[in-house]
Design a protein around this motif. Sequence first.
Motif: not given
Ligand SMILES: [Zn+2]
Length: 70
Positions: A15, A17-18, A43, A45-46
């Motif tokens: 990802c 972002k993460c 992902c 996480k998000c």
């Molecule tokens: Zn993410």
Amino acid sequence: MSEVVQAIAQGHWTCSKCHVPLEPGKVMVSYLGNSYPVDLLRCPKCGLVLVPEDLALGKMAEVERAVEDK
Ligand SMILES: [Zn+2]
């Protein structure tokens, strides 16, 4: 869905972002008025979902065809 499996085997998807590895999972995809489960990378996480190019291109082809009919 063999292309997705190949993408998982060949690529190392993370990802943006993460910065965590994407995990394969069932995602409900709406297509032509129907919803069906597809194995996609997402992902943990998000919840970002990686949409394979062939799936995105297929949608574009449908849109273009619909425009031509009018
Ligand atoms: Zn993410």
